[in-house]
Enzyme design. Structure first.
Site: not given
Length: 541
Positions: A172, A452
């Site tokens: 990603r 996150d």
């Protein structure tokens, strides 16, 4: 400084401002790799800037009272039932459990060995974009694709290597909005996403071809069909440049912004030669809901800890994604379970129950797979999905309910608590996370969850919106900037007690708190906390 000579326009050049300290760095940042990166930046950089400017223009309209909706100018794409995305390669058909994590070398090995079908290795929300993290992440993924990756933990005297059946690797890159300050093009920072994409493709496409694999990506933070088209054009340019077959690159798009949920069919259409799936990026989606509708007093969400996928607007988002993807031949991936194992048996029993409930809901809705954040939850999530798949690799044949899913439902806010305890917990989570981020860590266990950037963003946006609208908490207190400031610096003391004087002294909690206060009380809402935090990151040792 490396300035590769290329055939680009006069005056155009890449300048590497970060260290190229060893042979591995120099190999990743080879003249040939940088030449390709420079070509991508030259071809697509300005167009990317225009897409970001269009985001700002759309946000101004939302701030003025407009609501997101399905597009009238693309109705023909939605009405045409004949088109499908390209066939899904065999390697990408079974994705029932995916694990996600940062580009850290040991974590890459552990995730690949976790038993998950896929490891989504993240240069974005799960990684802090220090120069070292971004370059060493490329080294780690190159070695993982070659099967040569290993790591020796000197403190534990433990050696890590790949097992015989590692998970499928998907990378990603960073979102469109994030710059890479350590590489400039004509004096301007390049898009971080192009660095991540280009270097990963350049160093791995031949290795993967030898394994009969394409080059697979997760694409984050898209908001429109035009942004999806930009990525598809990047893919086409790359395939043509290296003379590889169309569809060598395959992408899974995260539907993690509120505007994107209204353009899913259009995004599938724009990327139909390359897209294989869409994913419910639920935490970023909640953040985007707040950010997009932040000026709407009738769209204020409660404390984030009470917002689950059982809420009608989120369940509708899940169902619409499944319905849309399956109708066009794409997989529909579920979202993240951010829980981590608890040492206390009673607490672990609660974690297990919550994971089962969440994954069963996704499987019932027709999702083809799901995400977990910790290897210990892979088997649990697998056990939930297996009965629903009934021996098949996915649920592409799932018959979605035909009830309407209108814009009104997708935009419907939910009830929930607005209390002092929730605010204080959000403050601590945000402080812990941002402080770790500016010190180079992008994935942090906090209070039993793997946090996150997305979850920190929700905390920050939640508080900004409550202050901006002066909401009344459940106990009757009006939530003001002054009250927030008091609680913020009180919670700073709580953190000091929790981590101890030594850790606090070497940390950066005070400057983190000052930044968090500024972001949460400013008149203008910062689109992403990572952008104003970048200056602090650059100063990190």
């Amino acid at each position: 400084m490396l300035t590769p000579e290329t055939d680009r326009a006069p005056g155009a050049c890449l300048e590497i401002r970060g260290s190229t300290q060893n042979e591995d760095y120099q190999a990743i940042l080879s003249p040939e790799a940088l030449d390709f990166l420079g070509k991508l930046v030259s071809e697509f950089g300005e167009r990317r800037n225009g897409l970001l400017a269009e985001r700002d223009r759309k946000q101004q309209r939302f701030d003025a009272g407009e609501l997101p909706d399905f597009r009238e100018d693309t109705q023909a794409i939605r009405d045409d039932k004949s088109w499908q995305v390209a066939a899904i390669p065999p390697a990408l058909q079974d994705r029932r459990v995916e694990i996600t994590g940062p580009v850290d070398r040991k974590m890459v090995i552990n995730a690949l060995n976790s038993g998950a079908k896929v490891f989504m290795c993240c240069f974005e929300d799960a990684s802090s974009p220090t120069w070292e993290n971004m370059v060493e992440g490329q080294i780690n993924l190159r070695d993982a694709n070659r099967g040569t990756i290993s790591y020796h933990d000197k403190q534990k005297d433990k050696h890590y290597t790949l097992n015989d059946d590692p998970a499928l690797l998907i990378a990603r890159p960073r979102g469109l909005h994030l710059p890479e300050q350590s590489i400039t093009f004509n004096g301007q920072p390049i898009p971080g996403c192009l660095m991540d994409f280009a270097l990963y493709f350049f160093h791995n496409y031949q290795t993967r071809a030898e394994q009969d694999l394409g080059v697979y990506y997760y694409i984050p933070k898209l908001e429109s069909m035009e942004e999806a088209q930009w990525w598809d054009d990047v893919f086409r340019f790359t395939e043509d440049h290296f003379a590889v077959a169309r569809g060598t690159i395959r992408a899974t798009v995260l539907i993690e912004t509120l505007p994107a949920v209204f353009q899913m069919e259009e995004m599938l259409y724009a990327m139909k030669d390359h897209i294989v799936a869409m994913n419910c990026g639920r935490w970023d989606y909640i953040f985007s809901y707040i950010k997009t509708l932040k000026k709407h007093p009738d769209r204020i969400l409660p404390d984030r800890h009470g917002i689950g996928m059982d809420q009608p607007f989120l369940n509708a988002y899940s169902q619409l994604l499944v319905r849309t993807c399956h109708a066009r031949g794409a997989l529909a991936m579920g979202g993240m379970s951010a829980f981590i194992p608890a040492k206390d048996p009673a607490e672990m029993e609660k974690v297990t129950a919550k994971v089962i409930e969440d994954k069963a809901r996704e499987a019932r809705n027709g999702h083809d797979g799901t995400w977990v954040a910790h290897p210990a939850l892979v088997d649990l999530a697998m056990s939930v999905f297996n009965p629903y798949l009934d021996g098949q690799p996915n649920q592409l044949n799932f018959q979605s309910p035909t009830h309407p899913i209108p814009a009104e439902l997708l935009l419907q806010p939910c009830p929930g608590t607005r209390d002092e305890a929730g605010v204080r917990k959000n403050i601590r989570i945000a402080l812990y996370y941002i402080e770790a981020w500016i010190q180079g860590m992008g994935c942090v266990p906090i209070y039993g969850l793997m946090e996150d950037a997305a979850t920190a963003e929700i905390s920050r946006a939640n508080i900004w919106q409550w202050i901006h609208h002066g909401i009344t908490l459940d106990d009757g207190q009006r939530f003001t900037a002054e009250l927030f400031q008091t609680w913020l610096y009180q919670e700073l003391e709580t953190i000091k007690q929790e981590v101890g004087d030594t850790r606090y002294a070497v940390g950066r909690f005070k400057e983190t708190a000052d930044l968090f206060y500024k972001l949460s009380t400013a008149d203008a809402f910062a689109n992403f906390l990572t952008l104003p935090s970048y200056a602090l990151l650059q100063g990190a040792a």
